[in-house]
Design a protein around this motif. Sequence first.
Motif, mmCIF file in Angstrom:
data_model
loop_
_atom_site.group_PDB
_atom_site.id
_atom_site.type_symbol
_atom_site.label_atom_id
_atom_site.label_comp_id
_atom_site.label_asym_id
_atom_site.label_seq_id
_atom_site.Cartn_x
_atom_site.Cartn_y
_atom_site.Cartn_z
ATOM 1 N N LEU A 298 0.837 -1.198 0.000
ATOM 2 C CA LEU A 298 0.000 0.000 0.000
ATOM 3 C C LEU A 298 0.875 1.252 0.000
ATOM 4 C CD1 LEU A 298 -2.660 -1.076 2.668
ATOM 5 C CD2 LEU A 298 -2.855 -1.208 0.180
ATOM 6 N N LEU A 299 0.639 2.138 -0.970
ATOM 7 C CA LEU A 299 1.395 3.380 -1.115
ATOM 8 C C LEU A 299 0.423 4.552 -0.983
ATOM 9 C CD1 LEU A 299 3.621 2.321 -4.145
ATOM 10 C CD2 LEU A 299 4.291 2.404 -1.728
ATOM 11 N N HIS A 300 0.526 5.271 0.124
ATOM 12 C CA HIS A 300 -0.440 6.311 0.452
ATOM 13 C C HIS A 300 -0.244 7.581 -0.373
ATOM 14 C CE1 HIS A 300 2.494 8.808 2.644
ATOM 15 N NE2 HIS A 300 2.999 7.679 3.102
ATOM 16 N N GLY A 301 -1.273 8.422 -0.349
ATOM 17 C CA GLY A 301 -1.213 9.712 -1.012
ATOM 18 C C GLY A 301 -0.537 10.764 -0.150
ATOM 19 N N SER A 302 -0.654 12.013 -0.563
ATOM 20 C CA SER A 302 0.020 13.115 0.124
ATOM 21 C C SER A 302 -0.695 13.483 1.422
ATOM 22 C CB SER A 302 0.066 14.337 -0.800
ATOM 23 O OG SER A 302 0.743 14.024 -1.999
ATOM 24 N N PHE A 303 0.021 14.193 2.271
ATOM 25 C CA PHE A 303 -0.431 14.742 3.541
ATOM 26 C C PHE A 303 -0.428 13.744 4.696
ATOM 27 C CE2 PHE A 303 -2.587 17.519 0.401
ATOM 28 C CZ PHE A 303 -1.973 18.721 0.731
ATOM 29 N N SER A 304 -0.910 12.520 4.483
ATOM 30 C CA SER A 304 -1.016 11.575 5.594
ATOM 31 C C SER A 304 -0.410 10.232 5.232
ATOM 32 C CB SER A 304 -2.483 11.365 5.990
ATOM 33 O OG SER A 304 -2.589 10.370 6.980
ATOM 34 N N ALA A 305 0.376 9.678 6.165
ATOM 35 C CA ALA A 305 0.908 8.329 5.987
ATOM 36 C C ALA A 305 -0.147 7.269 6.247
ATOM 37 C CB ALA A 305 2.095 8.117 6.927
ATOM 38 N N ASP A 306 -1.309 7.674 6.769
ATOM 39 C CA ASP A 306 -2.306 6.711 7.225
ATOM 40 C C ASP A 306 -3.564 6.658 6.367
ATOM 41 O OD1 ASP A 306 -0.759 5.815 9.362
ATOM 42 O OD2 ASP A 306 -1.421 7.453 10.647
ATOM 43 N N ARG B 2 -13.058 10.777 11.996
ATOM 44 C CA ARG B 2 -13.800 9.528 12.199
ATOM 45 C C ARG B 2 -12.895 8.309 12.068
ATOM 46 N NH1 ARG B 2 -17.391 8.882 7.580
ATOM 47 N NH2 ARG B 2 -15.705 7.554 6.760
ATOM 48 N N GLU B 3 -12.002 8.318 11.074
ATOM 49 C CA GLU B 3 -11.181 7.145 10.791
ATOM 50 C C GLU B 3 -9.820 7.168 11.482
ATOM 51 O OE1 GLU B 3 -12.163 4.459 9.268
ATOM 52 O OE2 GLU B 3 -14.149 5.305 8.838
ATOM 53 N N LEU B 4 -9.236 8.353 11.661
ATOM 54 C CA LEU B 4 -7.869 8.444 12.179
ATOM 55 C C LEU B 4 -7.762 9.204 13.493
ATOM 56 C CD1 LEU B 4 -5.987 9.231 8.833
ATOM 57 C CD2 LEU B 4 -6.439 6.990 9.860
ATOM 58 N N GLY B 5 -8.882 9.809 13.933
ATOM 59 C CA GLY B 5 -8.872 10.558 15.177
ATOM 60 C C GLY B 5 -8.312 11.965 15.000
ATOM 61 N N GLU B 6 -8.415 12.749 16.055
ATOM 62 C CA GLU B 6 -7.906 14.133 16.021
ATOM 63 C C GLU B 6 -6.406 14.153 15.731
ATOM 64 O OE1 GLU B 6 -9.407 16.990 16.280
ATOM 65 O OE2 GLU B 6 -11.402 16.597 17.134
ATOM 66 N N ASN B 7 -5.668 13.205 16.303
ATOM 67 C CA ASN B 7 -4.223 13.167 16.065
ATOM 68 C C ASN B 7 -3.909 12.907 14.597
ATOM 69 O OD1 ASN B 7 -3.517 13.708 18.701
ATOM 70 N ND2 ASN B 7 -3.243 11.557 19.268
ATOM 71 N N GLY B 8 -4.713 12.060 13.965
ATOM 72 C CA GLY B 8 -4.498 11.783 12.547
ATOM 73 C C GLY B 8 -4.686 13.014 11.693
ATOM 74 N N LEU B 9 -5.694 13.817 12.033
ATOM 75 C CA LEU B 9 -5.913 15.058 11.302
ATOM 76 C C LEU B 9 -4.763 16.036 11.542
ATOM 77 C CD1 LEU B 9 -7.625 16.936 9.562
ATOM 78 C CD2 LEU B 9 -8.878 17.591 11.632
ATOM 79 N N ARG B 10 -4.324 16.161 12.791
ATOM 80 C CA ARG B 10 -3.226 17.089 13.102
ATOM 81 C C ARG B 10 -1.935 16.682 12.397
ATOM 82 N NH1 ARG B 10 -5.796 17.476 18.309
ATOM 83 N NH2 ARG B 10 -4.615 15.666 19.070
ATOM 84 N N GLU B 11 -1.673 15.380 12.328
ATOM 85 C CA GLU B 11 -0.470 14.913 11.643
ATOM 86 C C GLU B 11 -0.530 15.222 10.150
ATOM 87 O OE1 GLU B 11 -0.070 10.812 12.593
ATOM 88 O OE2 GLU B 11 0.343 11.181 14.723
ATOM 89 N N ALA B 12 -1.712 15.097 9.565
ATOM 90 C CA ALA B 12 -1.865 15.426 8.147
ATOM 91 C C ALA B 12 -1.636 16.926 7.911
ATOM 92 C CB ALA B 12 -3.255 15.014 7.661
ATOM 93 N N GLU B 13 -2.185 17.746 8.784
ATOM 94 C CA GLU B 13 -1.968 19.187 8.673
ATOM 95 C C GLU B 13 -0.486 19.521 8.802
ATOM 96 O OE1 GLU B 13 -6.101 21.059 10.529
ATOM 97 O OE2 GLU B 13 -4.444 20.518 11.865
ATOM 98 N N PRO C 89 -16.371 19.604 1.556
ATOM 99 C CA PRO C 89 -16.188 20.345 2.811
ATOM 100 C C PRO C 89 -16.124 19.485 4.064
ATOM 101 C CG PRO C 89 -18.456 20.527 2.045
ATOM 102 C CD PRO C 89 -17.692 19.850 0.948
ATOM 103 N N ASP C 90 -16.498 18.208 3.981
ATOM 104 C CA ASP C 90 -16.542 17.361 5.179
ATOM 105 C C ASP C 90 -15.303 16.500 5.360
ATOM 106 O OD1 ASP C 90 -19.062 18.314 5.885
ATOM 107 O OD2 ASP C 90 -20.095 16.776 4.712
ATOM 108 N N PHE C 91 -14.224 16.792 4.635
ATOM 109 C CA PHE C 91 -13.072 15.897 4.701
ATOM 110 C C PHE C 91 -12.470 15.825 6.099
ATOM 111 C CE2 PHE C 91 -10.726 19.831 4.122
ATOM 112 C CZ PHE C 91 -9.541 19.618 4.821
ATOM 113 N N ARG C 92 -12.528 16.923 6.860
ATOM 114 C CA ARG C 92 -11.983 16.893 8.227
ATOM 115 C C ARG C 92 -12.754 15.894 9.099
ATOM 116 N NH1 ARG C 92 -8.692 20.785 10.460
ATOM 117 N NH2 ARG C 92 -7.717 22.184 8.953
#
Length: 273
Positions: free
Chosen positions: A27-35, A169-180, A161-164
């Motif tokens: 699995l090779l992820h896209g940009s912004f998030s490793a998850d 939902r899937e990665l938690g608040e930490n997942g969103l912060r890591e992507a940012e 607009p609902d991507f956050r």
Amino acid sequence: MAMKTLDTTDAQIAYTDEGRGDNVVLLLHGSFSADWFAPVGRRLADEGYRVLRVHRAGYGQSKDLAGGVSVQAHADHAAKVLEDAGARHAHVVGHSSGASIALQLAHARPDLVRSLTLLETAFPYAPDEPKNPAMPLAIEAAREGDYERGFDLFLGGVSGPDFRKVFIRELGENGLREAEASSRYFFTQEAPALGAWHFGPVEAAHVTAPVLLIVGGEGERLNTPHAARSAQLFSWIPQSEIQVLQGLSHALPLEDPTLIATTIKKFIDHRSQ
């Protein structure tokens, strides 16, 4: 789950190795998030696949030691992950920029790729693609140093607009912060490397594996370029097919990981018979 690491000349690459089975999925992820693929990977492992989920250089627990890694180098890292894991070949799945890297791997090392599943491939450009303003506006924001605004403009433009909410939902608040937090790396290092990459009909002719091109149906409403880019690849690669998943956008691995895992499984199982 414990991460495995390997060192290359230009990066330190981390990856997970989950599940058991004769069929290996890379699995090779896209940009912004490793998850991006974390929920999909868990589902595929539960279905009996051995799943290698890479953190690409510059994301997650992997390090870019070169200050900018080319698409070719990312593909080389993926090949080294397979070697490090003792896998002779794999069914390779990429999302967005990760799909471009998967294409490069299939071009450079066709011996390693049993099948190729490309979700909303980021590149190459298609001459007839719609002009979505999200990326130019995001780049402009990044040039002004506002990487968080660039992150919002880009992902909001291609995912709605609902991507956050989907990230949380899937990665938690930490997942969103890591992507940012990865936005700076994307805009300053990865985007230029992707722009410098060339892949055309000549390169596509070296892709021998069967290819599934997955497109989110919401892209038409959002006026994104990914359907046109996938259609162009379809015209170049005779052993390819396109599947449109209605109700999903560019964030499709997180929007419906069960459907994505099921779609990948059906394609792999058909090719493994």
